[in-house]
Design a protein around this motif. Structure first.
Motif, mmCIF file in Angstrom:
data_model
loop_
_atom_site.group_PDB
_atom_site.id
_atom_site.type_symbol
_atom_site.label_atom_id
_atom_site.label_comp_id
_atom_site.label_asym_id
_atom_site.label_seq_id
_atom_site.Cartn_x
_atom_site.Cartn_y
_atom_site.Cartn_z
ATOM 1 N N HIS A 108 9.392 -8.975 -11.435
ATOM 2 C CA HIS A 108 8.887 -9.096 -10.065
ATOM 3 C C HIS A 108 9.843 -10.000 -9.304
ATOM 4 O O HIS A 108 10.362 -10.969 -9.852
ATOM 5 C CB HIS A 108 7.496 -9.751 -10.043
ATOM 6 C CG HIS A 108 6.433 -8.939 -10.685
ATOM 7 N ND1 HIS A 108 5.765 -7.929 -10.030
ATOM 8 C CD2 HIS A 108 5.908 -8.980 -11.933
ATOM 9 C CE1 HIS A 108 4.871 -7.393 -10.851
ATOM 10 N NE2 HIS A 108 4.938 -8.014 -12.003
ATOM 11 N N PHE A 109 10.055 -9.712 -8.030
ATOM 12 C CA PHE A 109 10.841 -10.582 -7.159
ATOM 13 C C PHE A 109 9.969 -10.920 -5.956
ATOM 14 O O PHE A 109 9.102 -10.152 -5.572
ATOM 15 C CB PHE A 109 12.131 -9.891 -6.698
ATOM 16 C CG PHE A 109 13.006 -10.788 -5.876
ATOM 17 C CD1 PHE A 109 13.823 -11.724 -6.486
ATOM 18 C CD2 PHE A 109 12.972 -10.719 -4.496
ATOM 19 C CE1 PHE A 109 14.611 -12.577 -5.736
ATOM 20 C CE2 PHE A 109 13.753 -11.567 -3.731
ATOM 21 C CZ PHE A 109 14.578 -12.496 -4.355
ATOM 22 N N GLY A 110 10.218 -12.056 -5.340
ATOM 23 C CA GLY A 110 9.399 -12.487 -4.204
ATOM 24 C C GLY A 110 8.007 -12.868 -4.657
ATOM 25 O O GLY A 110 7.017 -12.617 -3.957
ATOM 26 N N ALA A 111 7.931 -13.486 -5.835
ATOM 27 C CA ALA A 111 6.642 -13.785 -6.464
ATOM 28 C C ALA A 111 5.743 -14.669 -5.610
ATOM 29 O O ALA A 111 4.521 -14.647 -5.771
ATOM 30 C CB ALA A 111 6.859 -14.430 -7.831
ATOM 31 N N GLU A 112 6.312 -15.412 -4.680
ATOM 32 C CA GLU A 112 5.492 -16.271 -3.819
ATOM 33 C C GLU A 112 4.545 -15.455 -2.933
ATOM 34 O O GLU A 112 3.562 -15.974 -2.425
ATOM 35 C CB GLU A 112 6.384 -17.171 -2.944
ATOM 36 C CG GLU A 112 7.188 -16.440 -1.884
ATOM 37 C CD GLU A 112 8.469 -15.763 -2.391
ATOM 38 O OE1 GLU A 112 9.145 -15.144 -1.562
ATOM 39 O OE2 GLU A 112 8.790 -15.851 -3.603
ATOM 40 N N SER A 113 4.826 -14.158 -2.772
ATOM 41 C CA SER A 113 4.009 -13.310 -1.899
ATOM 42 C C SER A 113 3.252 -12.221 -2.649
ATOM 43 O O SER A 113 2.758 -11.273 -2.045
ATOM 44 C CB SER A 113 4.904 -12.663 -0.830
ATOM 45 O OG SER A 113 5.570 -13.646 -0.077
ATOM 46 N N ILE A 114 3.162 -12.348 -3.965
ATOM 47 C CA ILE A 114 2.434 -11.342 -4.750
ATOM 48 C C ILE A 114 0.957 -11.330 -4.353
ATOM 49 O O ILE A 114 0.329 -12.372 -4.241
ATOM 50 C CB ILE A 114 2.557 -11.619 -6.270
ATOM 51 C CG1 ILE A 114 3.962 -11.296 -6.761
ATOM 52 C CG2 ILE A 114 1.524 -10.805 -7.060
ATOM 53 C CD1 ILE A 114 4.191 -11.598 -8.230
ATOM 54 N N HIS A 115 0.439 -10.146 -4.148
ATOM 55 C CA HIS A 115 -0.996 -9.950 -3.952
ATOM 56 C C HIS A 115 -1.556 -9.562 -5.325
ATOM 57 O O HIS A 115 -1.559 -8.396 -5.706
ATOM 58 C CB HIS A 115 -1.259 -8.850 -2.918
ATOM 59 C CG HIS A 115 -0.809 -9.221 -1.550
ATOM 60 N ND1 HIS A 115 -1.551 -10.023 -0.727
ATOM 61 C CD2 HIS A 115 0.324 -8.922 -0.866
ATOM 62 C CE1 HIS A 115 -0.910 -10.187 0.408
ATOM 63 N NE2 HIS A 115 0.229 -9.538 0.350
ATOM 64 N N ARG A 116 -1.998 -10.546 -6.074
ATOM 65 C CA ARG A 116 -2.373 -10.359 -7.481
ATOM 66 C C ARG A 116 -3.447 -9.289 -7.691
ATOM 67 O O ARG A 116 -3.440 -8.609 -8.713
ATOM 68 C CB ARG A 116 -2.830 -11.685 -8.081
ATOM 69 C CG ARG A 116 -1.718 -12.702 -8.078
ATOM 70 C CD ARG A 116 -1.366 -13.161 -9.465
ATOM 71 N NE ARG A 116 -0.172 -14.000 -9.380
ATOM 72 C CZ ARG A 116 0.959 -13.715 -9.985
ATOM 73 N NH1 ARG A 116 1.056 -12.650 -10.723
ATOM 74 N NH2 ARG A 116 2.004 -14.498 -9.856
ATOM 75 N N ALA A 117 -4.346 -9.118 -6.749
ATOM 76 C CA ALA A 117 -5.406 -8.121 -6.917
ATOM 77 C C ALA A 117 -4.843 -6.705 -7.023
ATOM 78 O O ALA A 117 -5.510 -5.810 -7.535
ATOM 79 C CB ALA A 117 -6.390 -8.205 -5.760
ATOM 80 N N TRP A 118 -3.602 -6.489 -6.557
ATOM 81 C CA TRP A 118 -2.989 -5.170 -6.583
ATOM 82 C C TRP A 118 -2.090 -4.951 -7.795
ATOM 83 O O TRP A 118 -1.569 -3.849 -7.983
ATOM 84 C CB TRP A 118 -2.184 -4.939 -5.312
ATOM 85 C CG TRP A 118 -3.070 -4.807 -4.125
ATOM 86 C CD1 TRP A 118 -3.458 -5.810 -3.283
ATOM 87 C CD2 TRP A 118 -3.709 -3.634 -3.664
ATOM 88 N NE1 TRP A 118 -4.303 -5.325 -2.330
ATOM 89 C CE2 TRP A 118 -4.466 -3.983 -2.534
ATOM 90 C CE3 TRP A 118 -3.714 -2.306 -4.094
ATOM 91 C CZ2 TRP A 118 -5.224 -3.056 -1.830
ATOM 92 C CZ3 TRP A 118 -4.465 -1.382 -3.390
ATOM 93 C CH2 TRP A 118 -5.210 -1.762 -2.275
ATOM 94 N N LEU A 119 -1.893 -5.967 -8.621
ATOM 95 C CA LEU A 119 -1.009 -5.808 -9.782
ATOM 96 C C LEU A 119 -1.657 -5.053 -10.927
ATOM 97 O O LEU A 119 -1.074 -4.146 -11.491
ATOM 98 C CB LEU A 119 -0.537 -7.174 -10.294
ATOM 99 C CG LEU A 119 0.490 -7.888 -9.435
ATOM 100 C CD1 LEU A 119 0.901 -9.190 -10.103
ATOM 101 C CD2 LEU A 119 1.714 -7.023 -9.200
ATOM 102 N N ASN A 120 -2.850 -5.447 -11.313
ATOM 103 C CA ASN A 120 -3.529 -4.780 -12.412
ATOM 104 C C ASN A 120 -4.758 -4.059 -11.871
ATOM 105 O O ASN A 120 -5.786 -4.670 -11.637
ATOM 106 C CB ASN A 120 -3.939 -5.772 -13.497
ATOM 107 C CG ASN A 120 -4.579 -5.071 -14.685
ATOM 108 O OD1 ASN A 120 -4.759 -3.855 -14.681
ATOM 109 N ND2 ASN A 120 -4.921 -5.831 -15.695
ATOM 110 N N THR A 121 -4.616 -2.769 -11.677
ATOM 111 C CA THR A 121 -5.721 -1.972 -11.143
ATOM 112 C C THR A 121 -6.391 -1.136 -12.232
ATOM 113 O O THR A 121 -7.208 -0.271 -11.934
ATOM 114 C CB THR A 121 -5.221 -1.053 -10.008
ATOM 115 O OG1 THR A 121 -4.225 -0.172 -10.539
ATOM 116 C CG2 THR A 121 -4.653 -1.863 -8.865
ATOM 117 N N GLU A 122 -6.032 -1.410 -13.484
ATOM 118 C CA GLU A 122 -6.651 -0.689 -14.598
ATOM 119 C C GLU A 122 -8.160 -0.902 -14.571
ATOM 120 O O GLU A 122 -8.651 -2.006 -14.356
ATOM 121 C CB GLU A 122 -6.079 -1.178 -15.924
ATOM 122 C CG GLU A 122 -6.446 -0.276 -17.067
ATOM 123 C CD GLU A 122 -5.616 -0.557 -18.296
ATOM 124 O OE1 GLU A 122 -6.141 -0.307 -19.380
ATOM 125 O OE2 GLU A 122 -4.467 -1.010 -18.170
ATOM 126 N N GLY A 123 -8.883 0.169 -14.777
ATOM 127 C CA GLY A 123 -10.333 0.096 -14.777
ATOM 128 C C GLY A 123 -10.955 0.543 -13.458
ATOM 129 O O GLY A 123 -12.151 0.814 -13.410
#
Length: 148
Positions: A108-123
């Motif tokens: 990942h690059f630009g980690a300061e702006s990651i929207h974590r809720a969109w990273l793991n959408t499994e389930g």
């Protein structure tokens, strides 16, 4: 392993081939990329500038004082990111390749702006396009068939 791969925009006006390493793709989450694409992140892969051959030169947007981005003015497809000066590489968007399946994200690059809720959408519930009858009907009404 480096591969010569082809891609282009949604309407087909801008086409390219480039030497890329599919295992070197990454997700950029920086705010500039989020704003430029209208998405929470964008998947990129590095390519040597001299390996990129454009069938039709893309349009270019000066997205900041240090960078510009190729795109298609007809359909709006985002095609990449390039520094204006000082680099022999540029990034191409993974989704613009004809077959993006070989690409695997390395980091990942630009980690300061990651929207974590969109990273793991499994389930989350999943719906196949062809199961959304309203959309299928619109395609059939407009073109006579559903794209496969």
């Amino acid at each position: 392993m480096t591969e010569r791969m082809s891609g282009g925009c949604a309407c087909g006006r801008v086409r390219f081939t480039a030497e890329v390493e599919p295992a070197e793709a990454y997700l950029c989450h920086c705010r500039m990329c989020q704003r430029a694409t209208g998405s929470v992140s964008i998947a990129f892969v590095h390519a040597q500038l001299d390996s990129i051959k454009w069938g039709h030169e893309p349009d270019w947007y000066d997205s900041s004082p240090i960078a510009r981005r190729p795109f298609c003015r007809e359909c709006g497809t985002s095609l990449g990111f390039a520094f204006k000066e000082g680099s022999d590489k540029m990034d191409l968007t993974v989704a613009a390749f004809d077959d993006p399946s070989p690409f695997k994200p390395k980091h990942h690059f630009g980690a300061e702006s990651i929207h974590r809720a969109w990273l793991n959408t499994e389930g989350l519930p999943e719906m196949r396009t062809q199961d959304y009858q309203k959309l299928v009907d619109k395609w059939v009404d407009a073109t006579g068939e559903f794209p496969g």
